[in-house]
Scaffold this motif. Structure first.
Motif, PDB file in Angstrom:
ATOM      1  N   VAL A 146      26.935  44.340   7.166  1.00 15.53           N
ATOM      2  CA  VAL A 146      27.005  43.213   6.232  1.00 15.53           C
ATOM      3  C   VAL A 146      25.597  42.815   5.790  1.00 15.53           C
ATOM      4  O   VAL A 146      25.365  42.512   4.615  1.00 15.53           O
ATOM      5  CB  VAL A 146      27.770  42.022   6.858  1.00 15.53           C
ATOM      6  CG1 VAL A 146      27.633  40.775   6.013  1.00 15.53           C
ATOM      7  CG2 VAL A 146      29.236  42.377   7.064  1.00 15.53           C
ATOM      8  N   SER A 147      24.633  42.839   6.709  1.00 13.48           N
ATOM      9  CA  SER A 147      23.245  42.511   6.356  1.00 13.48           C
ATOM     10  C   SER A 147      22.683  43.510   5.351  1.00 13.48           C
ATOM     11  O   SER A 147      22.022  43.119   4.377  1.00 13.48           O
ATOM     12  CB  SER A 147      22.362  42.495   7.609  1.00 13.48           C
ATOM     13  OG  SER A 147      22.797  41.507   8.502  1.00 13.48           O
ATOM     14  N   ILE A 148      22.930  44.787   5.567  1.00 11.91           N
ATOM     15  CA  ILE A 148      22.442  45.812   4.640  1.00 11.91           C
ATOM     16  C   ILE A 148      23.067  45.610   3.264  1.00 11.91           C
ATOM     17  O   ILE A 148      22.377  45.646   2.237  1.00 11.91           O
ATOM     18  CB  ILE A 148      22.736  47.226   5.188  1.00 11.91           C
ATOM     19  CG1 ILE A 148      21.930  47.482   6.463  1.00 11.91           C
ATOM     20  CG2 ILE A 148      22.427  48.290   4.129  1.00 11.91           C
ATOM     21  CD1 ILE A 148      22.399  48.678   7.271  1.00 11.91           C
ATOM     22  N   LEU A 149      24.377  45.378   3.228  1.00  9.62           N
ATOM     23  CA  LEU A 149      25.044  45.123   1.941  1.00  9.62           C
ATOM     24  C   LEU A 149      24.531  43.836   1.304  1.00  9.62           C
ATOM     25  O   LEU A 149      24.355  43.760   0.085  1.00  9.62           O
ATOM     26  CB  LEU A 149      26.558  45.064   2.130  1.00  9.62           C
ATOM     27  CG  LEU A 149      27.214  46.400   2.507  1.00  9.62           C
ATOM     28  CD1 LEU A 149      28.666  46.186   2.892  1.00  9.62           C
ATOM     29  CD2 LEU A 149      27.090  47.391   1.374  1.00  9.62           C
ATOM     30  N   GLY A 150      24.268  42.836   2.133  1.00  9.25           N
ATOM     31  CA  GLY A 150      23.720  41.573   1.624  1.00  9.25           C
ATOM     32  C   GLY A 150      22.362  41.755   0.981  1.00  9.25           C
ATOM     33  O   GLY A 150      22.037  41.078  -0.006  1.00  9.25           O
ATOM     34  N   SER A 151      21.578  42.679   1.504  1.00  5.84           N
ATOM     35  CA  SER A 151      20.254  42.916   0.909  1.00  5.84           C
ATOM     36  C   SER A 151      20.382  43.424  -0.521  1.00  5.84           C
ATOM     37  O   SER A 151      19.544  43.124  -1.372  1.00  5.84           O
ATOM     38  CB  SER A 151      19.453  43.911   1.757  1.00  5.84           C
ATOM     39  OG  SER A 151      19.932  45.234   1.588  1.00  5.84           O
ATOM     40  N   TRP A 156      17.257  41.051  -1.393  1.00  7.12           N
ATOM     41  CA  TRP A 156      16.341  40.598  -0.344  1.00  7.12           C
ATOM     42  C   TRP A 156      16.113  41.760   0.624  1.00  7.12           C
ATOM     43  O   TRP A 156      16.871  41.936   1.578  1.00  7.12           O
ATOM     44  CB  TRP A 156      16.930  39.388   0.367  1.00  7.12           C
ATOM     45  CG  TRP A 156      15.975  38.659   1.240  1.00  7.12           C
ATOM     46  CD1 TRP A 156      14.619  38.678   1.194  1.00  7.12           C
ATOM     47  CD2 TRP A 156      16.314  37.788   2.321  1.00  7.12           C
ATOM     48  NE1 TRP A 156      14.093  37.883   2.160  1.00  7.12           N
ATOM     49  CE2 TRP A 156      15.114  37.316   2.873  1.00  7.12           C
ATOM     50  CE3 TRP A 156      17.514  37.363   2.873  1.00  7.12           C
ATOM     51  CZ2 TRP A 156      15.078  36.453   3.946  1.00  7.12           C
ATOM     52  CZ3 TRP A 156      17.472  36.497   3.937  1.00  7.12           C
ATOM     53  CH2 TRP A 156      16.264  36.049   4.469  1.00  7.12           C
ATOM     54  N   PRO A 157      15.068  42.564   0.398  1.00  2.52           N
ATOM     55  CA  PRO A 157      14.857  43.789   1.192  1.00  2.52           C
ATOM     56  C   PRO A 157      14.716  43.557   2.698  1.00  2.52           C
ATOM     57  O   PRO A 157      15.098  44.406   3.487  1.00  2.52           O
ATOM     58  CB  PRO A 157      13.560  44.368   0.624  1.00  2.52           C
ATOM     59  CG  PRO A 157      13.347  43.696  -0.676  1.00  2.52           C
ATOM     60  CD  PRO A 157      14.065  42.395  -0.637  1.00  2.52           C
ATOM     61  N   LEU A 158      14.188  42.395   3.084  1.00  2.00           N
ATOM     62  CA  LEU A 158      14.024  42.123   4.516  1.00  2.00           C
ATOM     63  C   LEU A 158      15.371  42.152   5.237  1.00  2.00           C
ATOM     64  O   LEU A 158      15.458  42.578   6.385  1.00  2.00           O
ATOM     65  CB  LEU A 158      13.345  40.760   4.705  1.00  2.00           C
ATOM     66  CG  LEU A 158      12.948  40.405   6.124  1.00  2.00           C
ATOM     67  CD1 LEU A 158      11.991  41.461   6.692  1.00  2.00           C
ATOM     68  CD2 LEU A 158      12.292  39.041   6.162  1.00  2.00           C
ATOM     69  N   LEU A 159      16.418  41.736   4.548  1.00  2.00           N
ATOM     70  CA  LEU A 159      17.760  41.753   5.131  1.00  2.00           C
ATOM     71  C   LEU A 159      18.215  43.189   5.411  1.00  2.00           C
ATOM     72  O   LEU A 159      18.891  43.451   6.403  1.00  2.00           O
ATOM     73  CB  LEU A 159      18.722  41.054   4.170  1.00  2.00           C
ATOM     74  CG  LEU A 159      20.010  40.475   4.717  1.00  2.00           C
ATOM     75  CD1 LEU A 159      19.761  39.571   5.913  1.00  2.00           C
ATOM     76  CD2 LEU A 159      20.725  39.709   3.624  1.00  2.00           C
ATOM     77  N   GLN A 160      17.813  44.111   4.554  1.00  2.00           N
ATOM     78  CA  GLN A 160      18.149  45.521   4.754  1.00  2.00           C
ATOM     79  C   GLN A 160      17.492  46.045   6.036  1.00  2.00           C
ATOM     80  O   GLN A 160      18.143  46.704   6.849  1.00  2.00           O
ATOM     81  CB  GLN A 160      17.704  46.345   3.562  1.00  2.00           C
ATOM     82  CG  GLN A 160      18.015  47.826   3.715  1.00  2.00           C
ATOM     83  CD  GLN A 160      17.470  48.635   2.553  1.00  2.00           C
ATOM     84  OE1 GLN A 160      16.501  48.239   1.908  1.00  2.00           O
ATOM     85  NE2 GLN A 160      18.097  49.766   2.287  1.00  2.00           N
ATOM     86  N   ALA A 162      16.433  44.301   8.597  1.00  2.00           N
ATOM     87  CA  ALA A 162      17.064  43.640   9.746  1.00  2.00           C
ATOM     88  C   ALA A 162      18.415  44.290  10.050  1.00  2.00           C
ATOM     89  O   ALA A 162      18.751  44.525  11.216  1.00  2.00           O
ATOM     90  CB  ALA A 162      17.239  42.156   9.463  1.00  2.00           C
ATOM     91  N   GLY A 163      19.190  44.604   9.004  1.00  2.00           N
ATOM     92  CA  GLY A 163      20.495  45.233   9.192  1.00  2.00           C
ATOM     93  C   GLY A 163      20.379  46.582   9.879  1.00  2.00           C
ATOM     94  O   GLY A 163      21.137  46.888  10.803  1.00  2.00           O
ATOM     95  N   TYR A 164      19.420  47.394   9.423  1.00  2.00           N
ATOM     96  CA  TYR A 164      19.252  48.707  10.064  1.00  2.00           C
ATOM     97  C   TYR A 164      18.778  48.569  11.505  1.00  2.00           C
ATOM     98  O   TYR A 164      19.208  49.327  12.381  1.00  2.00           O
ATOM     99  CB  TYR A 164      18.305  49.599   9.259  1.00  2.00           C
ATOM    100  CG  TYR A 164      19.014  50.365   8.175  1.00  2.00           C
ATOM    101  CD1 TYR A 164      19.981  51.321   8.492  1.00  2.00           C
ATOM    102  CD2 TYR A 164      18.755  50.122   6.836  1.00  2.00           C
ATOM    103  CE1 TYR A 164      20.655  52.018   7.511  1.00  2.00           C
ATOM    104  CE2 TYR A 164      19.428  50.821   5.836  1.00  2.00           C
ATOM    105  CZ  TYR A 164      20.372  51.766   6.182  1.00  2.00           C
ATOM    106  OH  TYR A 164      21.040  52.454   5.214  1.00  2.00           O
ATOM    107  N   VAL A 165      17.914  47.611  11.782  1.00  2.38           N
ATOM    108  CA  VAL A 165      17.471  47.390  13.167  1.00  2.38           C
ATOM    109  C   VAL A 165      18.676  47.021  14.031  1.00  2.38           C
ATOM    110  O   VAL A 165      18.855  47.555  15.134  1.00  2.38           O
ATOM    111  CB  VAL A 165      16.379  46.298  13.234  1.00  2.38           C
ATOM    112  CG1 VAL A 165      16.149  45.828  14.666  1.00  2.38           C
ATOM    113  CG2 VAL A 165      15.077  46.809  12.628  1.00  2.38           C
ATOM    114  N   ILE A 166      19.534  46.133  13.536  1.00  2.15           N
ATOM    115  CA  ILE A 166      20.727  45.723  14.294  1.00  2.15           C
ATOM    116  C   ILE A 166      21.643  46.923  14.540  1.00  2.15           C
ATOM    117  O   ILE A 166      22.137  47.124  15.653  1.00  2.15           O
ATOM    118  CB  ILE A 166      21.478  44.593  13.557  1.00  2.15           C
ATOM    119  CG1 ILE A 166      20.648  43.319  13.569  1.00  2.15           C
ATOM    120  CG2 ILE A 166      22.850  44.345  14.181  1.00  2.15           C
ATOM    121  CD1 ILE A 166      21.158  42.238  12.616  1.00  2.15           C
ATOM    122  N   VAL A 167      21.862  47.733  13.499  1.00  3.75           N
ATOM    123  CA  VAL A 167      22.753  48.893  13.665  1.00  3.75           C
ATOM    124  C   VAL A 167      22.143  49.889  14.646  1.00  3.75           C
ATOM    125  O   VAL A 167      22.849  50.444  15.496  1.00  3.75           O
ATOM    126  CB  VAL A 167      23.068  49.551  12.302  1.00  3.75           C
ATOM    127  CG1 VAL A 167      23.833  50.842  12.497  1.00  3.75           C
ATOM    128  CG2 VAL A 167      23.875  48.602  11.432  1.00  3.75           C
TER     129      VAL A 167
END
Length: 192
Positions: A146-151, A156-160, A162-167
């Motif tokens: 969801v964070s990656i899609l939200g980016s 907002w690239p930082l969200l991408q 963060a999403g990859y780090v979480i995954v």
């Protein structure tokens, strides 16, 4: 004449009772929301804002169905399997939308490969109950997806990142879950 009308009244009552008890529950209704979100993501994968909304609703429904099952005492065998298949389909839809927006990158290709291997192993122990590692893994992967899609939807690239780090962090729980399911599959084979 349908098969249901040809059944004896006793059998018809048993089928109706099973459906009421196992299928028509509040947790399964929440899971069905995730199934509809899955189809919506596949159908409208180029609309970043809509995909983000569907992803948020779908991921929330995953938390809600478990809560409702415990709150109302409606943990059923059907519901457990339905939830697992809905999770799998929703995860594939999230990955599809990410690839749709980013193309195949080394990052999402490797994640897709690892998650695919995990699902393959999961099929070795299809009757095993979801373990705590798997629940945490799923929550982390949905949050990251969801964070990656939200980016993409919010630019907002930082969200991408963060999403990859979480995954990628979720891969630890994927490994632990994989080992638990593999142990269950081996135990089941020895018992035969």
């Amino acid at each position: 004449m349908s098969n249901m009308t040809q059944m004896s009244p006793t059998l018809r009552g048993a089928v109706a009772s099973y459906i009421r008890r196992e299928v028509l529950t509040w947790p399964n209704a929440a899971t069905t929301v995730r199934v509809f979100c899955t189809f919506g993501i596949f159908a409208r994968s180029k609309d970043a804002v809509l995909v983000l909304a569907l992803a948020l609703v779908g991921a929330t429904s995953d938390a809600v169905d478990g809560y409702l099952a415990k709150k109302f005492g409606q943990c059923t065998q059907f519901g457990k399997r339905y939830d697992q298949y809905a999770d799998g389909g929703f995860g594939v839809a999230l990955m599809y939308a990410i690839v749709e927006w980013e193309g195949f990158t080394a990052n999402n290709f490797l994640l897709t490969l690892i998650i695919g291997i995990y699902f393959g192993a999961r099929m070795l122990a299809p009757t095993a109950d979801t373990n705590e590692f798997a629940r945490t893994k799923t929550m982390l992967q949905f949050t990251g997806g969801v964070s990656i899609l939200g980016s993409h939807a919010l630019a907002w690239p930082l969200l991408q990142y963060a999403g990859y780090v979480i995954v990628w962090i979720s891969m630890i729980w994927t490994w632990w879950s994989f080992k638990a399911y593999l142990r269950e599959a081996l135990k089941n084979r020895r018992a035969r």
